[in-house]
Scaffold this motif. Structure first.
Motif, mmCIF file in Angstrom:
data_model
loop_
_atom_site.group_PDB
_atom_site.id
_atom_site.type_symbol
_atom_site.label_atom_id
_atom_site.label_comp_id
_atom_site.label_asym_id
_atom_site.label_seq_id
_atom_site.Cartn_x
_atom_site.Cartn_y
_atom_site.Cartn_z
ATOM 1 N N ASN A 107 -2.273 -2.932 -7.397
ATOM 2 C CA ASN A 107 -3.641 -2.908 -6.882
ATOM 3 C C ASN A 107 -4.247 -4.312 -6.903
ATOM 4 O OD1 ASN A 107 -3.691 -0.147 -6.334
ATOM 5 N ND2 ASN A 107 -4.307 0.369 -8.439
ATOM 6 N N GLN B 15 1.055 5.856 -7.110
ATOM 7 C CA GLN B 15 -0.177 6.531 -7.512
ATOM 8 C C GLN B 15 0.036 8.036 -7.578
ATOM 9 O OE1 GLN B 15 -3.302 4.910 -8.217
ATOM 10 N NE2 GLN B 15 -3.630 6.948 -9.108
ATOM 11 N N LYS B 16 0.771 8.563 -6.614
ATOM 12 C CA LYS B 16 1.056 10.000 -6.655
ATOM 13 C C LYS B 16 1.881 10.353 -7.907
ATOM 14 C CE LYS B 16 0.961 10.689 -1.636
ATOM 15 N NZ LYS B 16 1.765 11.049 -0.443
ATOM 16 N N ARG C 179 0.826 -1.205 0.000
ATOM 17 C CA ARG C 179 0.000 0.000 0.000
ATOM 18 C C ARG C 179 0.858 1.252 0.000
ATOM 19 N NH1 ARG C 179 -4.760 -1.630 4.354
ATOM 20 N NH2 ARG C 179 -6.116 -2.721 2.834
ATOM 21 N N SER C 180 1.963 1.227 0.748
ATOM 22 C CA SER C 180 2.854 2.386 0.758
ATOM 23 C C SER C 180 3.458 2.624 -0.622
ATOM 24 C CB SER C 180 3.951 2.171 1.802
ATOM 25 O OG SER C 180 4.859 3.246 1.800
ATOM 26 N N ASP D 257 0.745 3.797 -3.009
ATOM 27 C CA ASP D 257 0.403 5.206 -2.795
ATOM 28 C C ASP D 257 1.451 6.115 -3.418
ATOM 29 O OD1 ASP D 257 -1.857 4.489 -1.441
ATOM 30 O OD2 ASP D 257 -0.954 4.649 0.574
#
Length: 434
Positions: A266, A200-201, A193-194, A197
């Motif tokens: 994901n 994703q940014k 998840r880190s 994220d």
């Protein structure tokens, strides 16, 4: 007047029962016959002794059944032993003694023993009377203890959010062991998840930048200019530059590769979340099973309510309720007084005619025994004197015989000497005549 010895013959069951009751007081029936009007008093006193022993037996029966946790024939053994012990002890405490009222020490000792014995007998009966309140309080306390244990086990064994987790404070006694925990998958999920994220940014930033470039390209490329040499319409050089710039941006920032990586991440996250949900469900079931095992072990320790637990609970109830405290101690005092009743009745009542006769009989027996002892002493001394005189006479006789033998021996020696002298004189005469 009817003779006293014929009025109490065992001719009926009532008389036999009265005699047995008086036996519990330690009286002498022959001496009591002299003051037969006091028989009813000692018969009643014997009934009191029997009553206190029955109360003591009932107290021990309650104590033994509570200690065993059930009604059992084994409880009869200590019950009978305790009844006989109390019966004989009370009999000893109230047995009439000659001149006993003149001695304060034995009286206080017997009263003290009776009071302590009454306290021992009273406690099981008090527990029996307040058994309902005590058992309700113990049941509530045990349920609260079980609920607190369950709460501590849940608090000290949370669902692991990571592999290495700190133990909550005060949980040394409540840690449970499990074959597997979802902590490892939770760590992997947290890392994914880190990373997702962060990616994703980056993708969002690249998408935003590319969107702005594409907008500039579209705006610029709508404009057409005519070529001076050919006369044809063509894109502007700025449009071509912006297109090349957008192409270079996509190439250098790897936007498509990042989008594929983000989609893969994901998907991986969704898969791990599914596994983690299953693992957490398995962990929760295992934790619930282990908690129920600990709860079952705790309830197994709470099988039967023991005597000490009842006494402690009764004191706790009394400490918080003044009315109950007073009631408990009133009941205790009642049973203590009931058990000490034979001694109190005996020694707090006036001196009876039987006791005065007993004192007279005792003093007379002491006097007679003293006279017999002195007579025996005088006889023994006389025998000693006679033996001494016989020995002295024997000594004198032996001495006289020894002296007579000595004189006889001396006389015999003198005769022999005179005979020797005469023989010598005769020999000298013959020698001188020749």
């Amino acid at each position: 007047m009817t003779d006293a010895s014929t009025t109490d013959q065992p001719g009926s069951g009532r008389l036999r029962l009265a005699r047995r009751l008086r036996t519990l007081t330690g009286v002498d029936e022959d001496l009591l016959a002299t003051v037969r009007y006091e028989r009813s008093k000692y018969t009643a006193l014997g009934g009191v002794v029997l009553g206190t022993s029955v109360i003591a037996a009932f107290s021990m029966w309650n104590f033994a059944t509570e200690a065993l946790g059930r009604v059992s024939a084994l409880a009869l053994i200590p019950t009978v032993i305790w009844m006989l012990f109390v019966l004989n002890l009370d009999r000893w405490l109230i047995t009439p003694q000659a001149n006993a009222r003149r001695r304060v020490g034995p009286l206080l000792l017997r009263l003290t023993i009776a009071l302590f014995l009454g306290a021992v007998v009273a406690e099981p009966l008090v527990l029996r009377i307040f058994a309902t309140a005590v058992e309700e309080r113990i049941t509530d306390d045990r349920n609260r203890a079980v609920d607190q244990l369950r709460s501590d086990l849940v608090r000290c064994n949370p669902v692991p959010s990571r592999t290495a987790s700190t133990t909550p404070a005060g949980c040394d006694r409540y840690i449970l062991s499990f074959v597997s925990t979802p902590g490892g998958q939770a760590d992997e999920l947290a890392v994914l998840r880190s990373d997702a994220d962060a990616l994703q940014k980056r993708v969002d930033q690249d998408t935003k930048t590319l969107g702005a470039l594409d907008t500039e390209v579209r705006d610029e490329c709508r404009q057409l200019i005519r070529n001076a040499s050919t006369g044809l319409l063509q894109r502007t050089s700025e449009c071509l530059r912006l297109r090349e710039k957008a192409k270079d941006y996509r190439s250098t920032h790897r936007t498509e590769e990042n989008e594929r990586r983000l989609a893969a991440m994901n998907g991986r996250i969704s898969k791990i979340e599914g596994k983690l949900t299953t693992s957490r469900g398995t962990f929760l079931k295992a934790r619930a099973s282990r908690i129920e095992q600990r709860i079952a072990q705790e309830r197994a320790k709470q099988k039967e309510i023991g005597v000490l637990e009842r006494m402690r609970t009764l004191d706790e109830l009394a400490s918080g309720n003044g009315v109950l405290f007073a009631g408990i101690w009133l009941v205790r005092a009642l049973f203590v007084l009931l058990d000490a009743l034979p001694v109190m009745v005996k020694f707090l009542s006036g001196e009876s005619a039987y006791e005065r006769l007993l004192a007279i009989e005792s003093n007379s027996a002491v006097t007679i025994h003293s006279q017999k002892a002195r007579l025996a002493e005088r006889r023994a001394l006389a025998d000693v004197e006679i033996a001494e005189d016989a020995i002295e006479q024997e000594v004198r006789r032996s001495r006289a015989e020894s002296e007579a033998a000595h004189r006889e021996h001396t006389a015999a020696m003198h005769i022999r000497v005179r005979q020797a002298v005469n023989s010598l004189e005769d020999e000298l005469r013959r020698t001188s005549s020749v």
